[in-house]
Design an enzyme around this catalytic site. Structure first.
Site, PDB file in Angstrom:
ATOM      1  N   GLU A 209      30.508 -20.794  62.983  1.00 58.03           N
ATOM      2  CA  GLU A 209      31.355 -21.918  63.390  1.00 58.03           C
ATOM      3  C   GLU A 209      30.646 -23.258  63.270  1.00 58.03           C
ATOM      4  O   GLU A 209      31.104 -24.263  63.802  1.00 58.03           O
ATOM      5  CB  GLU A 209      31.866 -21.683  64.815  1.00 58.03           C
ATOM      6  CG  GLU A 209      32.716 -20.424  64.882  1.00 58.03           C
ATOM      7  CD  GLU A 209      33.250 -20.118  66.261  1.00 58.03           C
ATOM      8  OE1 GLU A 209      32.970 -20.890  67.200  1.00 58.03           O
ATOM      9  OE2 GLU A 209      33.952 -19.108  66.400  1.00 58.03           O
ATOM     10  N   LYS A 341      44.831 -18.187  70.919  1.00 57.08           N
ATOM     11  CA  LYS A 341      44.548 -17.900  69.504  1.00 57.08           C
ATOM     12  C   LYS A 341      45.787 -17.221  68.939  1.00 57.08           C
ATOM     13  O   LYS A 341      46.076 -16.080  69.294  1.00 57.08           O
ATOM     14  CB  LYS A 341      43.345 -16.963  69.380  1.00 57.08           C
ATOM     15  CG  LYS A 341      42.029 -17.546  69.860  1.00 57.08           C
ATOM     16  CD  LYS A 341      40.951 -16.463  69.846  1.00 57.08           C
ATOM     17  CE  LYS A 341      39.575 -17.041  70.137  1.00 57.08           C
ATOM     18  NZ  LYS A 341      38.559 -15.972  70.315  1.00 57.08           N
TER      19      LYS A 341
END
EC number: 4.2.1.11
Length: 431
Positions: A209, A341
């Site tokens: 990330e 999510k």
């Protein structure tokens, strides 16, 4: 009517070089909406199913041709002639067509890609930005705000190949008046952290990330490095910038204990709650995600009892964006926030339902990326459309992460002051 005349899909690559599904929804007017499904690394056991081919001869079993075929055949047939503006109806059709609790037949990656592509096509057909169309679906038109970013600048756990157990160490620029300024603060801290690590002779390679992933002696050493970087950048930890953790505790929970192998420590649930409480007293940690294992509801109850009035306790693997599980947590007084999510549940409609349930219960909702991302920026629009107030979309490098930040910059500019940046007020326990 925004009539759907074609639905098609293809296999594309995500940010980790693994295949994922990209879908197009084509309207009679010629408008095409396209969207990609993201993919997670540390996943909750109750997430909707990401359909993979499991053919070892292709992409080491991670191909998604079955999901692509589901879009090109059964989903296509079911949606042609339908109105792309009727998001909930489209999602219901696909969910019913799948017929399972966890979307195991068609795949959550297939359904989600089409769900988001339809929303994009409908927005284009209406001549409005995606956030405006999502807000229309959600009943929140005009009630926009810019999210506080949780910037994952130092990685451990499943997101990095190092000896740090906690998965994400994040900064939140809360002491500024706009998202644009928050992004600048985050970027300056990121670059200063690189220098801090370099000067200590530590690795400055980045994880999935975009955060740095050095070997450090302890989780506290990671916090100390970030504190030094914040100071070097000219900011004050606690007022200008706060900290957040994603423990991803399910990854180191075994036989009823929390095993911090990087530190050589083992904790019971109560002890680990105390450990996190101690860290949050010594550093301005205002948000802790997945502080307990997804199955350790007694541990979650202890953590909420100890910290829930002053720290945002975010359920990710715990709730997996699922309203049924979230309702159980709300009823039992467990956690006070949910991570959102949309590939955990597999459709835009169900994602909006989870956000609404959380907000109605006084929980916060943090919109999140996955470790396997693409150039798709839908989560930026989702955060603004629902006035969620917080977003997790990685560090300040890697285009798959920065794309979301840049989309938010453009949205803020477009809304010209009508989407406030509220800083610390958005975080549960800090209002």
């Amino acid at each position: 009517m925004a009539e759907i005349v074609d639905v098609r899909a293809r296999e594309v690559l995500d940010s980790r070089g693994n295949p994922t599904v990209e879908a197009d929804v084509v309207l009679k007017s010629g408008v095409v909406g396209s969207a990609c499904a993201p993919s997670g690394a540390s996943t909750g056991s109750r997430e909707a199913l990401e359909l993979r081919d499991k053919d070892p001869a292709r992409y080491m079993g991670k191909g998604v041709l079955k999901a692509v075929d589901a879009v090109n055949t059964s989903i296509r047939s079911a949606l042609i002639g339908r109105d792309a503006r009727e998001q909930r109806e489209l999602d219901r059709i696909m969910i019913d067509l799948d017929g399972t609790e966890n979307k195991a037949n068609l795949g959550a990656n297939a359904i989600l890609a089409v769900s988001l592509a339809a929303a994009k096509a409908a927005a284009q057909e209406k001549g409005v930005p995606l956030y405006a169309h999502i807000a229309d679906i959600n009943g929140t038109s005009g009630q926009y705000s810019m999210p506080v970013p949780m910037m994952n600048i130092l990685n451990g756990g499943e997101h990095a190949d190092n000896n740090v157990d906690i998965q994400e160490f994040m900064v939140q620029p809360v002491g500024v008046a706009s998202f644009r300024e928050a992004l600048r603060v985050g970027a300056e801290i990121f670059h200063n952290l690189k220098k801090v690590l370099h000067d200590k002779g530590l690795n400055t390679a980045v994880g999935d990330e975009g955060g740095f992933a050095p070997n450090l002696p302890s989780n506290e050493a990671a916090l100390a490095a970030i504190e030094e970087a914040v100071t070097k950048a000219g900011y004050k930890l606690g007022s200008d910038v706060t900290l957040a953790l994603d423990c991803a505790s399910s990854e180191f929970y075994k036989d009823g204990q929390y095993n911090l192998s990087g530190e050589g420590k083992v904790f019971s649930s109560e002890e680990f709650a105390d450990y996190l409480g101690d860290l949050s007293q010594r550093y301005p940690i205002v948000s802790i995600e997945d502080g307990m294992d997804e199955s350790d509801w007694d541990g979650w109850a202890a953590l909420t009892r100890k910290l829930g009035d002053k720290v945002q306790l975010v359920g990710d693997d715990l709730f997996v964006t699922n309203t049924k599980i979230l309702k159980q947590g709300i009823d039992k007084g467990i956690a006070n926030s949910i991570l959102i999510k949309f590939n955990q549940i597999g459709s835009l409609s169900e994602t909006l339902d989870a956000i609404k349930m959380a907000k109605d219960a006084g929980f916060t909702a943090v919109i999140s990326h996955r470790s396997g991302e693409t150039e798709d920026t839908t989560i930026a629009d989702l955060a603004v459309a629902t006035s969620a107030g917080q977003i997790k979309t990685g560090s300040l490098c890697r285009s798959d992460r920065v794309a979301k930040y840049n989309r938010l910059l453009r949205i803020e500019e477009e809304l010209a002051g009508s989407a406030p940046y509220r800083g610390l007020k958005e975080i549960k326990g800090q209002e």
